[in-house]
Design a protein around this motif. Sequence first.
Motif, PDB file in Angstrom:
ATOM      1  N   ILE A 147      43.490  39.550  40.650  1.00  0.00           N
ATOM      2  CA  ILE A 147      42.223  38.823  41.036  1.00  0.00           C
ATOM      3  C   ILE A 147      42.100  38.592  42.422  1.00  0.00           C
ATOM      4  O   ILE A 147      40.868  38.712  42.867  1.00  0.00           O
ATOM      5  N   PRO A 148      43.071  38.414  43.181  1.00  0.00           N
ATOM      6  CA  PRO A 148      42.689  38.537  44.716  1.00  0.00           C
ATOM      7  C   PRO A 148      42.007  39.655  45.318  1.00  0.00           C
ATOM      8  O   PRO A 148      41.013  39.580  46.328  1.00  0.00           O
ATOM      9  N   TYR A 149      42.028  40.829  44.796  1.00  0.00           N
ATOM     10  CA  TYR A 149      41.736  42.075  45.135  1.00  0.00           C
ATOM     11  C   TYR A 149      40.055  42.087  44.762  1.00  0.00           C
ATOM     12  O   TYR A 149      39.256  42.351  45.571  1.00  0.00           O
ATOM     13  N   ILE A 177      35.534  37.236  40.181  1.00  0.00           N
ATOM     14  CA  ILE A 177      34.026  36.900  40.568  1.00  0.00           C
ATOM     15  C   ILE A 177      34.146  35.758  40.550  1.00  0.00           C
ATOM     16  O   ILE A 177      33.216  35.034  41.635  1.00  0.00           O
ATOM     17  N   LEU A 178      34.588  34.967  39.359  1.00  0.00           N
ATOM     18  CA  LEU A 178      34.456  33.565  39.326  1.00  0.00           C
ATOM     19  C   LEU A 178      35.146  32.672  40.629  1.00  0.00           C
ATOM     20  O   LEU A 178      34.569  31.613  41.225  1.00  0.00           O
ATOM     21  N   LEU A 179      36.179  33.072  41.165  1.00  0.00           N
ATOM     22  CA  LEU A 179      36.830  32.728  42.143  1.00  0.00           C
ATOM     23  C   LEU A 179      36.102  32.843  43.443  1.00  0.00           C
ATOM     24  O   LEU A 179      36.144  31.990  44.611  1.00  0.00           O
ATOM     25  N   LYS A 235      21.005  36.726  35.676  1.00  0.00           N
ATOM     26  CA  LYS A 235      19.915  37.477  35.866  1.00  0.00           C
ATOM     27  C   LYS A 235      19.788  38.243  37.413  1.00  0.00           C
ATOM     28  O   LYS A 235      19.420  39.371  37.390  1.00  0.00           O
ATOM     29  N   ILE A 236      20.552  37.815  38.227  1.00  0.00           N
ATOM     30  CA  ILE A 236      20.422  38.187  39.784  1.00  0.00           C
ATOM     31  C   ILE A 236      21.901  38.449  40.138  1.00  0.00           C
ATOM     32  O   ILE A 236      22.355  39.649  40.598  1.00  0.00           O
ATOM     33  N   THR A 237      22.828  37.342  40.363  1.00  0.00           N
ATOM     34  CA  THR A 237      24.317  37.565  40.816  1.00  0.00           C
ATOM     35  C   THR A 237      24.886  38.639  40.254  1.00  0.00           C
ATOM     36  O   THR A 237      25.441  39.783  40.841  1.00  0.00           O
ATOM     37  N   LEU A 238      25.394  38.458  38.743  1.00  0.00           N
ATOM     38  CA  LEU A 238      26.364  39.248  37.975  1.00  0.00           C
ATOM     39  C   LEU A 238      25.590  40.648  37.835  1.00  0.00           C
ATOM     40  O   LEU A 238      26.526  41.664  38.028  1.00  0.00           O
ATOM     41  N   PRO A 239      24.334  40.824  37.338  1.00  0.00           N
ATOM     42  CA  PRO A 239      23.894  42.221  37.621  1.00  0.00           C
ATOM     43  C   PRO A 239      24.211  43.037  38.877  1.00  0.00           C
ATOM     44  O   PRO A 239      24.536  44.356  38.828  1.00  0.00           O
ATOM     45  N   TYR A 240      23.893  42.238  39.889  1.00  0.00           N
ATOM     46  CA  TYR A 240      23.924  42.915  41.319  1.00  0.00           C
ATOM     47  C   TYR A 240      25.511  43.446  41.579  1.00  0.00           C
ATOM     48  O   TYR A 240      25.784  44.497  42.076  1.00  0.00           O
ATOM     49  N   VAL A 241      26.380  42.433  41.288  1.00  0.00           N
ATOM     50  CA  VAL A 241      27.824  42.770  41.468  1.00  0.00           C
ATOM     51  C   VAL A 241      28.193  43.986  40.647  1.00  0.00           C
ATOM     52  O   VAL A 241      29.055  44.726  41.135  1.00  0.00           O
ATOM     53  N   ILE A 242      27.845  43.884  39.354  1.00  0.00           N
ATOM     54  CA  ILE A 242      28.254  44.846  38.574  1.00  0.00           C
ATOM     55  C   ILE A 242      27.806  46.299  38.954  1.00  0.00           C
ATOM     56  O   ILE A 242      28.362  47.157  38.908  1.00  0.00           O
ATOM     57  N   ALA A 249      44.583  47.758  29.065  1.00  0.00           N
ATOM     58  CA  ALA A 249      43.798  48.097  29.869  1.00  0.00           C
ATOM     59  C   ALA A 249      42.554  47.413  29.931  1.00  0.00           C
ATOM     60  O   ALA A 249      41.919  47.071  31.003  1.00  0.00           O
ATOM     61  N   VAL A 250      42.127  47.080  28.792  1.00  0.00           N
ATOM     62  CA  VAL A 250      40.841  46.060  28.779  1.00  0.00           C
ATOM     63  C   VAL A 250      41.120  44.886  29.314  1.00  0.00           C
ATOM     64  O   VAL A 250      40.257  44.314  29.987  1.00  0.00           O
ATOM     65  N   PHE A 251      42.123  43.991  28.565  1.00  0.00           N
ATOM     66  CA  PHE A 251      42.533  42.758  29.230  1.00  0.00           C
ATOM     67  C   PHE A 251      42.760  42.580  30.769  1.00  0.00           C
ATOM     68  O   PHE A 251      42.247  41.795  31.320  1.00  0.00           O
ATOM     69  N   ALA A 252      43.418  43.466  31.167  1.00  0.00           N
ATOM     70  CA  ALA A 252      43.760  43.627  32.710  1.00  0.00           C
ATOM     71  C   ALA A 252      42.892  43.696  33.592  1.00  0.00           C
ATOM     72  O   ALA A 252      42.964  43.395  34.528  1.00  0.00           O
ATOM     73  N   THR A 253      42.035  44.631  33.034  1.00  0.00           N
ATOM     74  CA  THR A 253      40.680  44.913  33.955  1.00  0.00           C
ATOM     75  C   THR A 253      39.910  43.911  34.006  1.00  0.00           C
ATOM     76  O   THR A 253      39.416  43.407  35.057  1.00  0.00           O
ATOM     77  N   PHE A 254      39.261  43.346  32.910  1.00  0.00           N
ATOM     78  CA  PHE A 254      38.439  42.141  32.670  1.00  0.00           C
ATOM     79  C   PHE A 254      38.527  41.102  32.939  1.00  0.00           C
ATOM     80  O   PHE A 254      37.845  40.155  33.643  1.00  0.00           O
ATOM     81  N   THR A 255      40.047  40.611  32.716  1.00  0.00           N
ATOM     82  CA  THR A 255      40.505  39.357  33.222  1.00  0.00           C
ATOM     83  C   THR A 255      40.526  39.076  34.759  1.00  0.00           C
ATOM     84  O   THR A 255      40.184  38.194  35.470  1.00  0.00           O
ATOM     85  N   CYS A 256      40.831  40.170  35.225  1.00  0.00           N
ATOM     86  CA  CYS A 256      40.955  40.207  37.160  1.00  0.00           C
ATOM     87  C   CYS A 256      39.537  40.294  37.530  1.00  0.00           C
ATOM     88  O   CYS A 256      39.320  39.901  38.599  1.00  0.00           O
ATOM     89  N   TYR A 257      38.891  41.167  36.930  1.00  0.00           N
ATOM     90  CA  TYR A 257      37.304  41.426  37.243  1.00  0.00           C
ATOM     91  C   TYR A 257      36.468  40.385  37.177  1.00  0.00           C
ATOM     92  O   TYR A 257      35.892  39.757  38.294  1.00  0.00           O
ATOM     93  N   PHE A 258      36.699  39.434  36.291  1.00  0.00           N
ATOM     94  CA  PHE A 258      35.740  38.437  36.069  1.00  0.00           C
ATOM     95  C   PHE A 258      36.227  37.136  36.891  1.00  0.00           C
ATOM     96  O   PHE A 258      35.614  36.284  37.139  1.00  0.00           O
ATOM     97  N   GLY A 259      37.647  37.162  36.678  1.00  0.00           N
ATOM     98  CA  GLY A 259      38.259  36.061  37.502  1.00  0.00           C
ATOM     99  C   GLY A 259      38.120  36.201  38.814  1.00  0.00           C
ATOM    100  O   GLY A 259      37.933  35.042  39.596  1.00  0.00           O
TER     101      GLY A 259
END
Length: 512
Positions: A379-381, A293-295, A414-421, A281-291
């Motif tokens: 990741i596409p979602y 965002i970066l994409l 300081k701006i992009t990542l906190p806002y998205v999260i 659950a941790v890896f499947a969630t955060f790999t897709c989430y941050f992947g």
Amino acid sequence: METVMSSPAPQKKNIFLRCLGAVGNFFKGIGLGILNFFKNIGLGIARFFKGLYIKFVDGSVGTKLSFLIFGAGNFYHKQFIKGFIFLAIQALFWVFMITSPVVNGTPYGFKALANLALQGSDGKMVYDPVTMEMVLVGKSDSFLMLLFGLTTIAAIILYLVVWCLNISSSYKADQDAKKGVMASTFKQDCGELLDSKFHVLMLTPTCLAALIFTLLPTILMICIAFTSYNLPAMQMDNTTLFHWVGFKNFTEMFNTSSTSRLGSEISNRFFPILGWTLIWAVFATFTCYFGGILLALLINKKGIKGKKIFRTIFILTIAVPQFISLLACRNLFGEWGPINNIISALGGDKVVFLGTENGTQNEIVAKVTVIVINMWLGIPYTMLMTSGILMNIPQDLYEAGTVDGASKSKMFFKITLPYVIFITTPYLIGSFVGNINSFNTIFLLTGGGPTHRPYIGGGTDLLVTWLYKLTIDDKQYNTGAIIGLLTFLITATITLITYRRSKAYNEEDTFQ
């Protein structure tokens, strides 16, 4: 000449003590939350009975009669249609409870409440003079006894809700009379349901559906966890009866020396499968989430050409049904699939990507493979959602950061990542819980393998796929109910605690 004494530099707190304090605060928060939960329940019950007392004391004769006869207060205030509706509901309920209609040999009503003790009979053979054959009569079905008993309890709860509505309706008419206002007619009440009380009209069917299709099956599952409902054993004994066993099924989880096949299955496989479920659950969630965002950042970067083409390519993984993509990946990474054929053609040994054979090494490869394939699907979602959020970040924040001399990396953190999260915290929590219950990915790719004989639970099985095997394949319904109950407790606890402690909940109208 005065000597200036320099104060010693504050010592850094020990990392271990800080972690210990964080863990302590976490469990302290859980304890306080549980205490507040029961405290609020107690206060709610006290307010409820206080409200009933006030309505009985201050109410008219009709309101007092409404405590015994539904619709009496409405008849008293000449609201005849409402009165007949309430009275009809009361009459139907008591007919249902007293007559105890029988379905498939099992009764509802008061007899169903008595049957909740699960004291049934296997029946007996008697001679039928009509057919001149021996027939089986009086055979009980414990599952129907439990189901019909819980259904009767649900009917009683709904009856009490209507009882409260009947009293409130009469008391409202009393208050209108004191103000010199005529009591509302049935037509006016229907008009309010289409206007000021439209939410009641729309939410009532939803609440009833949730009670019938969600809450009642959940309670049934919880009850089965405390019984001996084991279909293979029952079929062997030619019976449809099972009994309450209390916490016996739960104690099997910690009894590693259990001699029964079922007890050994639970005690030896529960914690490894639970650990892998949380890791997945941790890896499947955060790999897709941050992947994702970066994409999204890469595609939306100024100067990138062909943005629509890139978005279309990644959206194709969403357009294609998930089970088709998973089955295609299963064939690609299979033992005789194209990828292994290419490896063999290059002179290498075949790789068991999906853990179809026993062995720790293959199990690790299979776990890594399903996480990587899940990234392709998930990741596409996140990319689509994040793209919309990035377009709505106020440009004033970036302009202010540029004026202050902040680098691009610093503005990102300081701006992009906190806002998205901040915006996506509910999605992140829902994604984590969804991955705990991610049945399709594991079942269609590895089937839970590699196997750990003689156990049912495999190396890549999640709690939900293990539950499927125990119930659908092995018919161990009481064990499956335990796994389902524990899965529910884990997901509910994680969801409530993380969401209640997030800024998205506590500061939903602001962003800092």
